[in-house]
Design a protein around this motif. Structure first.
Motif, PDB file in Angstrom:
ATOM      1  N   THR A  37       0.852  -1.192   0.000  1.00 22.69           N
ATOM      2  CA  THR A  37       0.000   0.000   0.000  1.00 22.69           C
ATOM      3  C   THR A  37       0.883   1.235   0.000  1.00 22.69           C
ATOM      4  N   SER A  38       0.290   2.368  -0.403  1.00 24.55           N
ATOM      5  CA  SER A  38       1.052   3.620  -0.424  1.00 24.55           C
ATOM      6  C   SER A  38       0.216   4.744   0.167  1.00 24.55           C
ATOM      7  N   GLY A  39       0.900   5.834   0.518  1.00 21.28           N
ATOM      8  CA  GLY A  39       0.229   7.011   1.043  1.00 21.28           C
ATOM      9  C   GLY A  39      -0.026   8.033  -0.050  1.00 21.28           C
ATOM     10  N   LEU A  40      -0.556   9.203   0.372  1.00 25.59           N
ATOM     11  CA  LEU A  40      -0.861  10.255  -0.595  1.00 25.59           C
ATOM     12  C   LEU A  40       0.394  10.842  -1.239  1.00 25.59           C
ATOM     13  N   ASP A  41       1.540  10.586  -0.652  1.00 31.11           N
ATOM     14  CA  ASP A  41       2.804  11.086  -1.221  1.00 31.11           C
ATOM     15  C   ASP A  41       3.393  10.116  -2.248  1.00 31.11           C
ATOM     16  N   LYS A  42       2.642   9.056  -2.573  1.00 33.09           N
ATOM     17  CA  LYS A  42       3.035   8.015  -3.548  1.00 33.09           C
ATOM     18  C   LYS A  42       4.075   7.053  -2.992  1.00 33.09           C
ATOM     19  N   ASN A  43       4.570   7.293  -1.800  1.00 32.09           N
ATOM     20  CA  ASN A  43       5.549   6.402  -1.194  1.00 32.09           C
ATOM     21  C   ASN A  43       4.854   5.209  -0.560  1.00 32.09           C
ATOM     22  N   CYS A  44       5.416   4.043  -0.750  1.00 27.11           N
ATOM     23  CA  CYS A  44       4.824   2.826  -0.190  1.00 27.11           C
ATOM     24  C   CYS A  44       5.034   2.798   1.321  1.00 27.11           C
ATOM     25  N   ASN A  45       3.976   2.399   2.027  1.00 27.39           N
ATOM     26  CA  ASN A  45       4.045   2.403   3.493  1.00 27.39           C
ATOM     27  C   ASN A  45       3.743   1.046   4.119  1.00 27.39           C
ATOM     28  N   TYR A  46       3.487   0.034   3.271  1.00 25.98           N
ATOM     29  CA  TYR A  46       3.225  -1.301   3.828  1.00 25.98           C
ATOM     30  C   TYR A  46       3.492  -2.369   2.765  1.00 25.98           C
ATOM     31  N   PHE A  47       4.108  -3.466   3.201  1.00 26.49           N
ATOM     32  CA  PHE A  47       4.298  -4.665   2.368  1.00 26.49           C
ATOM     33  C   PHE A  47       3.941  -5.872   3.223  1.00 26.49           C
ATOM     34  N   ASN A  48       3.160  -6.781   2.660  1.00 20.40           N
ATOM     35  CA  ASN A  48       2.795  -7.945   3.464  1.00 20.40           C
ATOM     36  C   ASN A  48       3.966  -8.905   3.586  1.00 20.40           C
TER      37      ASN A  48
END
Length: 336
Positions: A265-276
């Protein structure tokens, strides 16, 4: 001393008295038993300049004796507020009333201004969305605002010795607060300020709430405690929302990690913030390495620009997207 000198001294005293009366900043009037003004000094005449242009000889009426009466007059200097006091004495066989008139306009204006400020402060006190309580120098609760009363369900005006009527536990320890261990008691006794104290309280209707408690002593210029201020911020609903969010996130992670799909998943800044965990096991990298744009390090060089362009363009347009690309597995082999 001859009669001539006694008479001269008497005349001099009378002249001095007349001068004092004439120059007095307070208005002075003599009123006969029929209510007619028989004397008025210049200050009194100026005060009644518009209401009674010919004050001396006018019918004023019998003034109230010994009681302060406030008059609103239009004098030469404009509207003024005058406090009148009168006394009665006998001049020969006739009753005479002496009225003293004092201009209290500035005092009135100051009093009105003070009342307005007090009213404004009271309005602020009432509309504040947080609970606000005041205690005196002995720690006795004097008053609470509407929000404070709504939080606790009552307005106990008690002293330190009766703080036991309040029931609460400190969080996260869960330790119950003794009557003499309330932050307010420490503020009064030790001049201690308490910030962000999280409490689970038992309200007077039996319900439980979570609040943030703030307490500060009020000191005079010599550092002596004059009282204390208590602020209660009800965060019950916020805590419920945060707990629901944690449960939802935990549920999502459980589902994300139980399948075979690689999920991020990513945030509004386009940076990914989660990987399963499936993604991390596949790439053999830590989540710290993958966060932000770190995941692009595992994309095949021939696919990287296409991945970045597809992702950024769809993200900016808030559109769904899909892309097929190669990712380096933990053993170094690229897999589709």
């Amino acid at each position: 001393m001859t009669d001539k000198f006694v008479f001269a001294d008497a005349l001099q005293d009378q002249e001095l008295l007349r001068s004092l009366v004439e120059r007095s900043v307070d208005g002075l009037m003599a009123i006969d038993q029929d209510g007619k003004v028989i004397y008025a000094n210049p200050s009194a005449i100026a005060m009644f300049a518009e209401r009674m242009p010919e004050l001396i000889g006018s019918h004023f009426g019998i003034p109230a004796i010994n009681d302060a009466v406030e008059l609103v007059l239009h004098g030469r200097a404009g509207v003024c507020h005058v406090e009148m006091r009168a006394s009665e004495f006998l001049w020969g066989s006739k009753a005479i009333y002496l009225a003293s008139l004092r201009d209290i306009t500035q005092r009135k204006q100051f009093s009105d201004s003070l009342q307005q400020r007090e009213k404004t402060l009271q309005n602020i006190f009432d509309i504040l969305p947080v609970g606000l309580w005041f205690a005196d120098a002995d720690g006795r609760l004097e008053r609470g605002n509407k929000a404070g009363i709504a939080i606790w369900g009552s307005e106990p005006k008690v002293g330190i010795e009766n703080y036991g009527v309040f029931k609460a536990r400190r969080l996260p320890s869960g330790k119950e607060i003794a009557a003499d261990d309330w932050a307010l008691a420490h503020a009064i006794r030790d001049k201690k300020t308490t910030l962000d104290e999280m409490l689970e309280i038992e309200c007077f209707d039996g319900s439980k709430k979570t609040i943030l408690n703030y307490v500060a002593p009020v000191l005079d210029e010599n550092g002596k405690v004059q009282g204390a201020v208590v602020v209660n911020n009800d965060i019950t609903e916020r805590m419920k929302t945060e707990e629901a969010l944690r449960e939802s996130e935990s549920h999502f992670r459980t589902l994300a990690n139980s399948g075979q799909a690689l999920i991020w998943t990513s945030g509004l800044d386009k940076n990914c913030n989660y990987f399963n965990q499936v993604w991390l096991d596949f790439t053999g990298r830590t989540i710290e390495q993958e966060l932000g744009t770190g995941w692009t390090e595992g994309v095949h060089p021939d696919d990287l620009q296409m991945c970045v362009d597809t992702y950024c363009q769809a993200f900016d347009r808030r559109e769904k997207f899909s892309m097929v690309y190669r990712v380096r597995r933990h053993d170094g082999e690229y897999r589709w």
